[in-house]
Design a protein around this motif. Structure first.
Motif, PDB file in Angstrom:
ATOM      1  N   ILE A  34      46.321  55.913  34.737  1.00 44.45           N
ATOM      2  CA  ILE A  34      46.104  55.475  36.104  1.00 44.45           C
ATOM      3  C   ILE A  34      45.818  56.716  36.947  1.00 44.45           C
ATOM      4  O   ILE A  34      46.527  57.720  36.846  1.00 44.45           O
ATOM      5  N   SER A  35      44.753  56.648  37.728  1.00 47.07           N
ATOM      6  CA  SER A  35      44.344  57.806  38.538  1.00 47.07           C
ATOM      7  C   SER A  35      45.196  57.884  39.807  1.00 47.07           C
ATOM      8  O   SER A  35      45.860  56.906  40.179  1.00 47.07           O
ATOM      9  N   PRO A  36      45.146  59.014  40.513  1.00 46.33           N
ATOM     10  CA  PRO A  36      45.868  59.112  41.787  1.00 46.33           C
ATOM     11  C   PRO A  36      45.420  58.048  42.804  1.00 46.33           C
ATOM     12  O   PRO A  36      46.200  57.641  43.659  1.00 46.33           O
ATOM     13  N   ALA A  37      44.188  57.573  42.683  1.00 44.10           N
ATOM     14  CA  ALA A  37      43.688  56.524  43.581  1.00 44.10           C
ATOM     15  C   ALA A  37      44.089  55.124  43.122  1.00 44.10           C
ATOM     16  O   ALA A  37      43.838  54.144  43.824  1.00 44.10           O
ATOM     17  N   GLY A  38      44.695  55.009  41.933  1.00 41.58           N
ATOM     18  CA  GLY A  38      45.163  53.714  41.448  1.00 41.58           C
ATOM     19  C   GLY A  38      44.254  53.016  40.471  1.00 41.58           C
ATOM     20  O   GLY A  38      44.517  51.886  40.071  1.00 41.58           O
ATOM     21  N   SER A  54      42.153  48.324  39.743  1.00 46.44           N
ATOM     22  CA  SER A  54      42.888  49.242  40.609  1.00 46.44           C
ATOM     23  C   SER A  54      44.169  48.560  41.087  1.00 46.44           C
ATOM     24  O   SER A  54      44.143  47.388  41.469  1.00 46.44           O
ATOM     25  N   VAL A  55      45.248  49.305  41.076  1.00 52.38           N
ATOM     26  CA  VAL A  55      46.520  48.766  41.567  1.00 52.38           C
ATOM     27  C   VAL A  55      46.606  48.815  43.086  1.00 52.38           C
ATOM     28  O   VAL A  55      47.559  48.296  43.669  1.00 52.38           O
ATOM     29  N   ASN A  61      36.501  42.950  40.419  1.00 51.86           N
ATOM     30  CA  ASN A  61      36.890  41.553  40.648  1.00 51.86           C
ATOM     31  C   ASN A  61      38.326  41.248  40.230  1.00 51.86           C
ATOM     32  O   ASN A  61      38.646  40.104  39.921  1.00 51.86           O
ATOM     33  N   VAL A  62      39.184  42.252  40.196  1.00 46.18           N
ATOM     34  CA  VAL A  62      40.588  42.068  39.826  1.00 46.18           C
ATOM     35  C   VAL A  62      41.457  42.406  41.038  1.00 46.18           C
ATOM     36  O   VAL A  62      41.300  43.484  41.628  1.00 46.18           O
ATOM     37  N   GLN A  63      42.347  41.500  41.386  1.00 43.88           N
ATOM     38  CA  GLN A  63      43.296  41.725  42.475  1.00 43.88           C
ATOM     39  C   GLN A  63      44.328  42.780  42.068  1.00 43.88           C
ATOM     40  O   GLN A  63      44.674  42.887  40.889  1.00 43.88           O
ATOM     41  N   PRO A  64      44.860  43.553  43.025  1.00 38.96           N
ATOM     42  CA  PRO A  64      45.845  44.592  42.697  1.00 38.96           C
ATOM     43  C   PRO A  64      47.074  44.074  41.939  1.00 38.96           C
ATOM     44  O   PRO A  64      47.543  44.743  41.011  1.00 38.96           O
ATOM     45  N   GLU A  65      47.602  42.923  42.304  1.00 37.30           N
ATOM     46  CA  GLU A  65      48.778  42.390  41.599  1.00 37.30           C
ATOM     47  C   GLU A  65      48.451  42.064  40.144  1.00 37.30           C
ATOM     48  O   GLU A  65      49.262  42.308  39.250  1.00 37.30           O
ATOM     49  N   ALA A  66      47.265  41.518  39.913  1.00 41.34           N
ATOM     50  CA  ALA A  66      46.843  41.242  38.531  1.00 41.34           C
ATOM     51  C   ALA A  66      46.654  42.554  37.778  1.00 41.34           C
ATOM     52  O   ALA A  66      46.990  42.648  36.592  1.00 41.34           O
ATOM     53  N   CYS A  67      46.146  43.567  38.467  1.00 37.44           N
ATOM     54  CA  CYS A  67      45.942  44.868  37.827  1.00 37.44           C
ATOM     55  C   CYS A  67      47.265  45.474  37.383  1.00 37.44           C
ATOM     56  O   CYS A  67      47.358  46.076  36.314  1.00 37.44           O
ATOM     57  N   LYS A  68      48.290  45.312  38.190  1.00 36.10           N
ATOM     58  CA  LYS A  68      49.608  45.829  37.811  1.00 36.10           C
ATOM     59  C   LYS A  68      50.097  45.158  36.533  1.00 36.10           C
ATOM     60  O   LYS A  68      50.670  45.811  35.654  1.00 36.10           O
TER      61      LYS A  68
END
Length: 117
Positions: A34-38, A54-55, A61-68
């Motif tokens: 995971i990069s510093p930008a997420g 991205s978190v 097309n991926v929401q942050p919660e799904a990315c986590k």
């Protein structure tokens, strides 16, 4: 006339269905980062350094919660030395960086990752 329109609609739909194929790519998680930008990047099987999501913002097309959750799934697979599978919807049937270039968002990905036994 209505019957003819239905036939044409079915033929058009079938022509699209024939042209779009689904396939999956399975492999061990070589890298998950995971990069510093997420932005979450991975190497799975013969796909190296593809960007998943991205978190911190909607990405690929991926929401942050799904990315986590995706990041957690990939991390669990890496730590348990399990294979993961991704599903794609294009005609390439190619699980390499030829179809899924490195340092770019993963293309035509529609499902996964799932941890395999």
């Amino acid at each position: 006339m209505n019957h003819l329109v239905k036939k044409i609609a079915v033929l058009v739909f079938m022509s699209f269905a024939v042209n779009v194929k689904a396939y999956d790519c399975t492999g061990l998680v070589g890298v998950i980062q995971i990069s510093p930008a997420g932005v979450v990047a991975t190497a799975v099987g013969n796909m190296h350094w593809v960007y998943l999501c991205s978190v911190s913002e909607v990405y690929n097309n991926v929401q942050p919660e799904a990315c986590k959750a995706i990041y957690s799934t990939m991390l669990a697979a890496k730590l348990s030395n399990k294979r993961v599978v991704f599903w794609f919807s294009d005609n390439s049937n190619d699980c390499t960086n030829t179809a899924h270039p490195a340092w770019a968002p993963l293309q035509n990905w529609y499902w996964g990752p799932a941890i395999m036994e």
